[in-house]
Design an enzyme around this catalytic site. Structure first.
Site, PDB file in Angstrom:
ATOM      1  CB  SER A 117      10.962   0.910   6.724  1.00  0.00           C
ATOM      2  OG  SER A 117      11.224   1.317   5.403  1.00  0.00           O
ATOM      3  CE  LYS A 177       7.033   0.612   3.122  1.00  0.00           C
ATOM      4  NZ  LYS A 177       6.178   0.885   4.280  1.00  0.00           N
ATOM      5  CE1 TYR A 223       5.674   0.227  -0.718  1.00  0.00           C
ATOM      6  CE2 TYR A 223       7.578  -1.146  -1.170  1.00  0.00           C
ATOM      7  CZ  TYR A 223       6.483  -0.842  -0.387  1.00  0.00           C
ATOM      8  OH  TYR A 223       6.205  -1.591   0.723  1.00  0.00           O
TER       9      TYR A 223
END
Length: 102
Positions: free
Chosen positions: A53, A86, A82
Site C-alpha cells: 500500500s 490504498k 486514490y
C-alpha cells in the site's frame, strides 16, 4: 496512478478501486491454486502473497458509496479516491488469510 475522478472500470467502479483492489484480488484468486500446490511441495509448507500500500491511505478513509460512480464519488478529489483505494487494498488479503487458516 491518480487518474481523473470521472474514469471508471468497465463495470462502473472507480478506476483506482478497480485497479488497486478488485484487480489485485482477482489476480490473487487466479494464482491461488498454484500457491497452494507450492505449499504442498515446499519443505517448510509456506507460500506468500505480498501486497503493498502507501502512505496515501491517510488521504482516504472509507466511503462505500464512492466505490462505484455516484454523486458522492464525484464530489471527492482524485487524491482522496486514490487514498481510499490504498486503504481498502489490504482488506482482501485479510479475508484470503482467514479463509485459508479457518
Amino acid at each position: 496512478m491518480n487518474p481523473p475522478v470521472e474514469m471508471l472500470t468497465d463495470d462502473g467502479y472507480d478506476l483506482q478501486f478497480g485497479t488497486n483492489v478488485v484487480g489485485h484480488f482477482y489476480f490473487t484468486t487466479l494464482v491461488m491454486p498454484a500457491l497452494l500446490m507450492a505449499v504442498a511441495a515446499s519443505p517448510d509448507a509456506t507460500a506468500r502473497v505480498v501486497n503493498t500500500s502507501s502512505n496515501a491511505h491517510w488521504f482516504g478513509g472509507l466511503n462505500y458509496n464512492t466505490f462505484k460512480d455516484s454523486p458522492a464519488r464525484r464530489k471527492k478529489s482524485a487524491m482522496v479516491i486514490y487514498g481510499q483505494s490504498k486503504t481498502v487494498s489490504l482488506s482482501p488479503l485479510h479475508q484470503i488469510d482467514h479463509s485459508i487458516h479457518a
